[in-house]
Design a protein around this motif. Structure first.
Motif, PDB file in Angstrom:
ATOM      1  N   PHE A 415       0.803  -1.214   0.000  1.00  0.00           N
ATOM      2  CA  PHE A 415       0.000   0.000   0.000  1.00  0.00           C
ATOM      3  C   PHE A 415       0.842   1.273   0.000  1.00  0.00           C
ATOM      4  O   PHE A 415       0.639   2.177   0.796  1.00  0.00           O
ATOM      5  N   ASP A 416       1.829   1.287  -0.894  1.00  0.00           N
ATOM      6  CA  ASP A 416       2.697   2.447  -1.104  1.00  0.00           C
ATOM      7  C   ASP A 416       3.647   2.723   0.050  1.00  0.00           C
ATOM      8  O   ASP A 416       4.245   3.815   0.117  1.00  0.00           O
ATOM      9  N   ALA A 417       3.821   1.782   0.955  1.00  0.00           N
ATOM     10  CA  ALA A 417       4.817   1.964   2.008  1.00  0.00           C
ATOM     11  C   ALA A 417       6.206   1.982   1.385  1.00  0.00           C
ATOM     12  O   ALA A 417       6.497   1.236   0.455  1.00  0.00           O
ATOM     13  N   ILE A 418       7.081   2.847   1.881  1.00  0.00           N
ATOM     14  CA  ILE A 418       8.435   2.888   1.365  1.00  0.00           C
ATOM     15  C   ILE A 418       9.178   1.624   1.786  1.00  0.00           C
ATOM     16  O   ILE A 418       8.839   0.975   2.781  1.00  0.00           O
ATOM     17  N   LYS A 419      10.174   1.256   1.008  1.00  0.00           N
ATOM     18  CA  LYS A 419      10.969   0.074   1.312  1.00  0.00           C
ATOM     19  C   LYS A 419      12.096   0.471   2.268  1.00  0.00           C
ATOM     20  O   LYS A 419      13.057   1.136   1.882  1.00  0.00           O
ATOM     21  N   ALA A 420      11.956   0.085   3.500  1.00  0.00           N
ATOM     22  CA  ALA A 420      12.935   0.461   4.522  1.00  0.00           C
ATOM     23  C   ALA A 420      12.866  -0.520   5.679  1.00  0.00           C
ATOM     24  O   ALA A 420      11.849  -1.200   5.865  1.00  0.00           O
ATOM     25  N   GLY A 421      13.931  -0.565   6.463  1.00  0.00           N
ATOM     26  CA  GLY A 421      13.986  -1.488   7.588  1.00  0.00           C
ATOM     27  C   GLY A 421      12.913  -1.209   8.620  1.00  0.00           C
ATOM     28  O   GLY A 421      12.294  -2.141   9.157  1.00  0.00           O
ATOM     29  N   HIS A 422      12.666   0.065   8.917  1.00  0.00           N
ATOM     30  CA  HIS A 422      11.646   0.368   9.927  1.00  0.00           C
ATOM     31  C   HIS A 422      10.254   0.016   9.424  1.00  0.00           C
ATOM     32  O   HIS A 422       9.385  -0.387  10.199  1.00  0.00           O
ATOM     33  N   THR A 423      10.023   0.142   8.121  1.00  0.00           N
ATOM     34  CA  THR A 423       8.737  -0.269   7.552  1.00  0.00           C
ATOM     35  C   THR A 423       8.539  -1.770   7.711  1.00  0.00           C
ATOM     36  O   THR A 423       7.471  -2.238   8.121  1.00  0.00           O
ATOM     37  N   SER A 424       9.559  -2.545   7.376  1.00  0.00           N
ATOM     38  CA  SER A 424       9.492  -3.994   7.522  1.00  0.00           C
ATOM     39  C   SER A 424       9.253  -4.385   8.980  1.00  0.00           C
ATOM     40  O   SER A 424       8.486  -5.314   9.274  1.00  0.00           O
ATOM     41  N   TYR A 425       9.883  -3.672   9.893  1.00  0.00           N
ATOM     42  CA  TYR A 425       9.751  -3.933  11.336  1.00  0.00           C
ATOM     43  C   TYR A 425       8.281  -3.827  11.765  1.00  0.00           C
ATOM     44  O   TYR A 425       7.747  -4.716  12.436  1.00  0.00           O
ATOM     45  N   TYR A 426       7.617  -2.746  11.370  1.00  0.00           N
ATOM     46  CA  TYR A 426       6.228  -2.539  11.795  1.00  0.00           C
ATOM     47  C   TYR A 426       5.271  -3.489  11.076  1.00  0.00           C
ATOM     48  O   TYR A 426       4.287  -3.960  11.675  1.00  0.00           O
ATOM     49  N   GLN A 427       5.538  -3.786   9.820  1.00  0.00           N
ATOM     50  CA  GLN A 427       4.711  -4.776   9.126  1.00  0.00           C
ATOM     51  C   GLN A 427       4.838  -6.141   9.794  1.00  0.00           C
ATOM     52  O   GLN A 427       3.857  -6.885   9.908  1.00  0.00           O
ATOM     53  N   ALA A 428       6.047  -6.476  10.221  1.00  0.00           N
ATOM     54  CA  ALA A 428       6.271  -7.758  10.889  1.00  0.00           C
ATOM     55  C   ALA A 428       5.512  -7.853  12.204  1.00  0.00           C
ATOM     56  O   ALA A 428       4.991  -8.916  12.562  1.00  0.00           O
ATOM     57  N   GLU A 429       5.438  -6.746  12.921  1.00  0.00           N
ATOM     58  CA  GLU A 429       4.662  -6.751  14.167  1.00  0.00           C
ATOM     59  C   GLU A 429       3.190  -7.033  13.883  1.00  0.00           C
ATOM     60  O   GLU A 429       2.546  -7.807  14.611  1.00  0.00           O
ATOM     61  N   VAL A 430       2.646  -6.411  12.852  1.00  0.00           N
ATOM     62  CA  VAL A 430       1.246  -6.648  12.487  1.00  0.00           C
ATOM     63  C   VAL A 430       1.035  -8.113  12.130  1.00  0.00           C
ATOM     64  O   VAL A 430       0.083  -8.760  12.594  1.00  0.00           O
ATOM     65  N   ALA A 431       1.927  -8.662  11.300  1.00  0.00           N
ATOM     66  CA  ALA A 431       1.792 -10.060  10.885  1.00  0.00           C
ATOM     67  C   ALA A 431       1.892 -11.009  12.071  1.00  0.00           C
ATOM     68  O   ALA A 431       1.092 -11.948  12.199  1.00  0.00           O
ATOM     69  N   ALA A 432       2.859 -10.787  12.948  1.00  0.00           N
ATOM     70  CA  ALA A 432       3.045 -11.674  14.102  1.00  0.00           C
ATOM     71  C   ALA A 432       1.842 -11.613  15.043  1.00  0.00           C
ATOM     72  O   ALA A 432       1.359 -12.645  15.524  1.00  0.00           O
ATOM     73  N   ARG A 433       1.350 -10.409  15.297  1.00  0.00           N
ATOM     74  CA  ARG A 433       0.184 -10.298  16.191  1.00  0.00           C
ATOM     75  C   ARG A 433      -1.047 -10.949  15.571  1.00  0.00           C
ATOM     76  O   ARG A 433      -1.876 -11.535  16.280  1.00  0.00           O
ATOM     77  N   ASN A 434      -1.173 -10.862  14.260  1.00  0.00           N
ATOM     78  CA  ASN A 434      -2.315 -11.510  13.612  1.00  0.00           C
ATOM     79  C   ASN A 434      -2.216 -13.027  13.690  1.00  0.00           C
ATOM     80  O   ASN A 434      -3.238 -13.716  13.831  1.00  0.00           O
ATOM     81  N   ILE A 435      -1.021 -13.568  13.599  1.00  0.00           N
ATOM     82  CA  ILE A 435      -0.851 -15.013  13.778  1.00  0.00           C
ATOM     83  C   ILE A 435      -1.237 -15.418  15.195  1.00  0.00           C
ATOM     84  O   ILE A 435      -1.929 -16.437  15.409  1.00  0.00           O
ATOM     85  N   LEU A 436      -0.854 -14.634  16.181  1.00  0.00           N
ATOM     86  CA  LEU A 436      -1.243 -14.927  17.562  1.00  0.00           C
ATOM     87  C   LEU A 436      -2.765 -14.886  17.710  1.00  0.00           C
ATOM     88  O   LEU A 436      -3.355 -15.705  18.417  1.00  0.00           O
ATOM     89  N   ARG A 437      -3.398 -13.934  17.044  1.00  0.00           N
ATOM     90  CA  ARG A 437      -4.862 -13.863  17.096  1.00  0.00           C
ATOM     91  C   ARG A 437      -5.494 -15.103  16.470  1.00  0.00           C
ATOM     92  O   ARG A 437      -6.457 -15.658  17.001  1.00  0.00           O
ATOM     93  N   LEU A 438      -4.970 -15.515  15.336  1.00  0.00           N
ATOM     94  CA  LEU A 438      -5.528 -16.687  14.655  1.00  0.00           C
ATOM     95  C   LEU A 438      -5.351 -17.946  15.493  1.00  0.00           C
ATOM     96  O   LEU A 438      -6.253 -18.787  15.572  1.00  0.00           O
TER      97      LEU A 438
END
Length: 515
Positions: A415-438
């Motif tokens: 969704f137009d997020a820039i390619k950067a380490g901090h961007t990947s960091y926050y996306q990873a948090e969302v993905a990990a928390r969603n796995i915990l929810r599932l």
């Protein structure tokens, strides 16, 4: 697949522990593994898989490929995840890290291989319940230790390192070889004016002020995704270092094919732009991605080949990025809806065949105008729109064929997020928390911090662009929350101790950084 490979497969399907695999241990992958390890219930484990023995701090590679004495600091031990051999994965029930190459992936299984060809160790099939795909992108050639990019060859691609296995000692050797090549060159041409190209050119000019350094960029602006002031400050900083900056000109692919300096030759490489400008340099460092018919000014290539092999529909053929929902789940986008096109004569004929109730008082011109407006109806104003004006289907109504596979970082079309380490960091948090929810939803059990995890999956929304670009040894320009400014507090090793501390090693000494 070779006969030997087919005959040597092992399987971990007998392992009773349920598994979340994290593919890639860089900025996003490491964070995802940490969040999962802290939150998974008993009977679950995280398997972190990366081909490198140490966490590679890629952002410092361009500096350490120029300036000697700090190259070992770019390779940081994985402190919080104990190492496990490939052959022992099946028997490990705790969180582990494995150094291996991922050969393939499907909806619930990955195939792993030892890094080095010719190894006697067997390949392994590892089943998983959930996966986070955090394999990022292939770096530009000057700092790509694995030498992925094909086609145009950079002068910094090192034939002396024929086999790279991802160890710290090999990484150090590779960066030192690049240092020697740069030191020996009288002139350097850097192609690509992204952040890495800018930093590489400015570092060479700062460390070796006697060298002639040229930065060639195909666009009129440097760092075009950011505020205009970023371009202006960056250009000024490069000019202060006597870097020749050529904007708005593309490198002619044919000139690279027909004119090339031989290794060890005293003759410089002579190339030209599509405008006919000739550029002479002893060393070519390309931070752009080339194809035969065009030059793409995006230096890093998304590492999504495994997903494309699994299901080509999950990867955009144009960008190479993986399609994801805002939950960061991998998805297959719906086919585009082709608008219906009517000819005016067709509509008139259709209307003539209708019988109207005269009591309604509907006139033909009125109905015709109404029909034409319907045929060319605007999209409802309430539909969500991205920053590029593209319609976004809300996530709750979207389904995915791969609800257990998440993609984060440079590999994701997020969704137009820039390619950067901090961007990947926050996306990873969302993905990990969603796995915990599932997992919580499926198992109906409490999880660590489970009180904060509701049943709805979290959606990712990019933050405002943020970046910091060094301009030589001490100066840098940054944009944060729309504010652009410069600093002059830089240090030679780029303050790498901060990254070591973030990886769990605070107050580490210079000697300990050799570990």
């Amino acid at each position: 697949m070779s006969v030997a490979t087919k005959a040597s497969y092992l399987s971990s399907t007998t392992c009773p522990t349920r598994t979340v695999v994290v593919l890639g241990g860089s900025y996003g992958g490491s964070r995802a593994a940490q969040v999962l390890a802290e939150g998974l219930p008993q009977g679950w484990r995280v398997v972190l898989i990366d081909r490198n023995s140490h966490r590679n701090h890629f952002y410092n590679f361009s500096r350490y490929a120029v300036l000697p004495g700090h190259e070992h600091k770019a390779f940081i031990p994985y402190k919080n995840f104990p190492s496990c051999s490939l052959s022992d994965i099946s028997s490990c029930s705790s969180h582990v890290r494995v150094q291996a190459t991922i050969i393939s992936i499907n909806s619930h299984r990955i195939t792993l291989s030892p890094n080095l060809p010719g190894s006697q160790q067997l390949h392994l099939d590892l089943d998983f319940d959930y996966a986070i795909y955090a394999l990022g992108s292939h770096l530009p050639q000057p700092i790509d230790l694995w030498n992925h990019q094909k086609g145009v060859k950079s002068s910094l691609e090192l034939p002396t390192i024929s086999m790279y296995g991802g160890t710290k000692s090999e990484g150090i050797s590779s960066l030192r070889e690049r240092q020697k090549s740069i030191e020996a060159a009288k002139s350097v041409l850097v192609v690509g004016g992204g952040a890495l190209g800018i930093q590489f050119a400015s570092d060479i000019a700062a460390v070796y002020p006697q060298k002639h350094v040229t930065l060639l960029h195909s666009r009129r602006r440097l760092l075009p995704k950011f505020d205009d002031a970023m371009h202006e400050e960056t250009l000024q900083g490069l000019q202060e270092l006597n870097v020749q900056v050529i904007l708005g000109e593309r490198l002619d692919f044919e000139s690279l094919q027909n004119k090339s300096a031989m290794p060890g030759s005293s003759e410089p490489l002579v190339v030209r732009t599509l405008f006919g400008r000739e550029i002479s340099a002893d060393l070519l460092a390309s931070f752009s991605r080339f194809t035969r018919d065009r030059l793409l000014c995006t230096g890093q290539t998304p590492n999504t080949g495994l997903l494309r092999d699994m299901d080509p529909r999950t990867v955009s053929p144009d960008t190479g990025l993986a399609h994801v929902l805002r939950t960061m789940q991998l998805c297959v986008p719906p086919p585009p809806i082709e608008p219906l096109e009517f000819q005016t004569d067709d509509i008139l004929q259709w209307l003539m065949n209708l019988t109207f109730d005269t009591e309604e008082g509907i006139e033909l011109p009125e109905l015709l105008a109404s029909s034409l407006s319907i045929a060319h109806a605007d999209i409802p104003s309430g539909s969500p729109v991205s920053s590029t004006g593209t319609l976004i289907e809300p996530c709750p109504s979207q389904k995915t064929l791969y609800p257990n596979i998440f993609v984060v970082g440079d590999a994701a079309d997020a969704f137009d997020a820039i390619k950067a380490g901090h961007t990947s960091y926050y996306q990873a948090e969302v993905a990990a928390r969603n796995i915990l929810r599932l997992i919580s939803r499926d198992e109906k059990v409490g999880i660590t911090d489970g009180g904060n995890l509701d049943s709805e999956l979290e959606e990712y929304a990019p933050g405002p662009p943020a970046i910091k670009v060094t301009l030589g040894m001490t100066k840098s320009v940054y944009e944060v929350d729309g504010v652009v400014d410069t600093k002059n507090d830089g240090v030679e090793d780029l303050g790498v101790a901060v990254m070591w501390a973030a990886c769990g090693m605070r107050d580490v000494s210079e000697e300990e950084m050799f570990a």
